[in-house]
Design a protein around this motif. Structure first.
Motif, PDB file in Angstrom:
ATOM      1  N   PRO A 230       8.104 101.345  50.429  1.00 42.07           N
ATOM      2  CA  PRO A 230       8.072  99.881  50.480  1.00 42.07           C
ATOM      3  C   PRO A 230       8.983  99.255  49.429  1.00 42.07           C
ATOM      4  CG  PRO A 230       6.068 100.724  49.500  1.00 42.07           C
ATOM      5  CD  PRO A 230       6.851 101.911  49.973  1.00 42.07           C
ATOM      6  N   ILE A 231       9.629  98.179  49.800  1.00 47.54           N
ATOM      7  CA  ILE A 231      10.461  97.430  48.876  1.00 47.54           C
ATOM      8  C   ILE A 231       9.711  96.148  48.547  1.00 47.54           C
ATOM      9  CG2 ILE A 231      12.637  96.207  48.558  1.00 47.54           C
ATOM     10  CD1 ILE A 231      13.882  98.132  50.568  1.00 47.54           C
ATOM     11  N   GLU A 232       9.417  95.971  47.290  1.00 51.38           N
ATOM     12  CA  GLU A 232       8.682  94.788  46.875  1.00 51.38           C
ATOM     13  C   GLU A 232       9.662  93.651  46.617  1.00 51.38           C
ATOM     14  OE1 GLU A 232       6.151  95.584  43.556  1.00 51.38           O
ATOM     15  OE2 GLU A 232       5.503  97.486  44.417  1.00 51.38           O
ATOM     16  N   LYS A 233       9.331  92.498  47.117  1.00 48.76           N
ATOM     17  CA  LYS A 233      10.149  91.329  46.885  1.00 48.76           C
ATOM     18  C   LYS A 233       9.714  90.717  45.564  1.00 48.76           C
ATOM     19  CE  LYS A 233      12.131  87.482  49.311  1.00 48.76           C
ATOM     20  NZ  LYS A 233      12.203  86.743  50.561  1.00 48.76           N
TER      21      LYS A 233
ATOM     22  N   VAL B 294      26.283  96.929  49.193  1.00 46.53           N
ATOM     23  CA  VAL B 294      26.276  97.822  50.347  1.00 46.53           C
ATOM     24  C   VAL B 294      27.681  98.389  50.476  1.00 46.53           C
ATOM     25  CG1 VAL B 294      25.933  98.018  52.836  1.00 46.53           C
ATOM     26  CG2 VAL B 294      24.515  96.445  51.509  1.00 46.53           C
ATOM     27  N   PHE B 295      27.789  99.718  50.471  1.00 48.54           N
ATOM     28  CA  PHE B 295      29.069 100.386  50.633  1.00 48.54           C
ATOM     29  C   PHE B 295      29.085 101.075  51.987  1.00 48.54           C
ATOM     30  CE2 PHE B 295      28.278 100.208  46.095  1.00 48.54           C
ATOM     31  CZ  PHE B 295      29.491  99.766  45.585  1.00 48.54           C
ATOM     32  N   TYR B 296      30.001 100.679  52.836  1.00 47.20           N
ATOM     33  CA  TYR B 296      30.141 101.310  54.150  1.00 47.20           C
ATOM     34  C   TYR B 296      31.104 102.488  54.046  1.00 47.20           C
ATOM     35  CZ  TYR B 296      27.788  97.340  56.308  1.00 47.20           C
ATOM     36  OH  TYR B 296      26.867  96.402  56.650  1.00 47.20           O
TER      37      TYR B 296
ATOM     38  N   LYS C 194      28.284  92.411  48.748  1.00 49.77           N
ATOM     39  CA  LYS C 194      27.260  92.087  47.755  1.00 49.77           C
ATOM     40  C   LYS C 194      26.321  91.067  48.375  1.00 49.77           C
ATOM     41  CE  LYS C 194      29.993  92.987  43.659  1.00 49.77           C
ATOM     42  NZ  LYS C 194      30.504  92.468  42.392  1.00 49.77           N
ATOM     43  N   VAL C 195      25.027  91.345  48.301  1.00 53.35           N
ATOM     44  CA  VAL C 195      24.009  90.469  48.872  1.00 53.35           C
ATOM     45  C   VAL C 195      23.058  90.083  47.755  1.00 53.35           C
ATOM     46  CG1 VAL C 195      22.183  90.291  50.597  1.00 53.35           C
ATOM     47  CG2 VAL C 195      24.199  91.685  51.069  1.00 53.35           C
TER      48      VAL C 195
ATOM     49  N   LEU D 181      16.522  90.384  51.699  1.00 51.64           N
ATOM     50  CA  LEU D 181      16.233  91.649  52.379  1.00 51.64           C
ATOM     51  C   LEU D 181      16.473  91.587  53.876  1.00 51.64           C
ATOM     52  CD1 LEU D 181      13.043  92.842  50.482  1.00 51.64           C
ATOM     53  CD2 LEU D 181      15.410  93.543  50.142  1.00 51.64           C
ATOM     54  N   LEU D 182      16.246  90.439  54.488  1.00 54.33           N
ATOM     55  CA  LEU D 182      16.504  90.292  55.914  1.00 54.33           C
ATOM     56  C   LEU D 182      17.999  90.438  56.200  1.00 54.33           C
ATOM     57  CD1 LEU D 182      15.491  89.735  58.760  1.00 54.33           C
ATOM     58  CD2 LEU D 182      15.712  87.289  58.284  1.00 54.33           C
ATOM     59  N   LEU D 183      18.807  89.773  55.425  1.00 52.61           N
ATOM     60  CA  LEU D 183      20.259  89.880  55.581  1.00 52.61           C
ATOM     61  C   LEU D 183      20.714  91.309  55.311  1.00 52.61           C
ATOM     62  CD1 LEU D 183      23.066  88.675  56.029  1.00 52.61           C
ATOM     63  CD2 LEU D 183      23.057  87.998  53.604  1.00 52.61           C
ATOM     64  N   LEU D 184      20.160  91.913  54.283  1.00 58.62           N
ATOM     65  CA  LEU D 184      20.518  93.296  53.952  1.00 58.62           C
ATOM     66  C   LEU D 184      20.203  94.242  55.105  1.00 58.62           C
ATOM     67  CD1 LEU D 184      21.450  95.395  51.866  1.00 58.62           C
ATOM     68  CD2 LEU D 184      19.084  95.524  51.085  1.00 58.62           C
ATOM     69  N   SER D 185      19.034  94.104  55.720  1.00 60.25           N
ATOM     70  CA  SER D 185      18.681  94.989  56.830  1.00 60.25           C
ATOM     71  C   SER D 185      19.616  94.779  58.025  1.00 60.25           C
ATOM     72  CB  SER D 185      17.226  94.787  57.246  1.00 60.25           C
ATOM     73  OG  SER D 185      17.042  93.529  57.838  1.00 60.25           O
ATOM     74  N   GLN D 186      20.027  93.538  58.255  1.00 55.64           N
ATOM     75  CA  GLN D 186      20.968  93.272  59.339  1.00 55.64           C
ATOM     76  C   GLN D 186      22.331  93.888  59.064  1.00 55.64           C
ATOM     77  OE1 GLN D 186      20.716  89.008  59.473  1.00 55.64           O
ATOM     78  NE2 GLN D 186      19.000  89.031  60.921  1.00 55.64           N
ATOM     79  N   LEU D 187      22.782  93.827  57.819  1.00 57.43           N
ATOM     80  CA  LEU D 187      24.076  94.402  57.455  1.00 57.43           C
ATOM     81  C   LEU D 187      24.059  95.931  57.568  1.00 57.43           C
ATOM     82  CD1 LEU D 187      24.925  92.216  54.333  1.00 57.43           C
ATOM     83  CD2 LEU D 187      26.052  92.159  56.577  1.00 57.43           C
TER      84      LEU D 187
END
Length: 94
Positions: free
Chosen positions: A58-61, A70-72, A79-80, A84-90
């Motif tokens: 679990p990731i606590e907010k 995020v490195f692809y 950089k976010v 967390l919602l945006l991060l999961s989408q990315l």
């Protein structure tokens, strides 16, 4: 109970006995008359069951802004700011 399950339990007990003995793996195998290759096989299997793969952490907010990078694999870096919602989408984009 099937044979494989009985064997697995016996081997897990053997690994626990070795851990409590304070001896090296080689010394333990020699004293107990255990094939070293078999011991190492079951030792590696016991390590697999210790870690529980496939379990989410679990990731606590938290309050405050945290920057997450995020490195692809293709070299793109994003950089976010703690969204967390945006991060999961990315992450799903790649």
């Amino acid at each position: 109970m099937n044979n494989l399950e009985e064997k697995r339990r016996a081997m897990v007990a053997m690994i626990e006995d070795w851990r409590s003995s304070g001896k090296s793996k080689k010394q333990y195998c020699l004293e107990k008359g255990i094939n070293e290759a078999k011991f190492y096989y079951w030792y590696s299997r016991s390590k697999e069951t210790e870690s529980t793969p496939g379990v989410f952490i679990p990731i606590e907010k938290r309050s405050g802004t945290r920057e997450i990078e995020v490195f692809y694999p293709n070299g793109v870096k994003l950089k976010v700011n703690g969204d967390l919602l945006l991060l999961s989408q990315l992450i799903r984009l790649y």
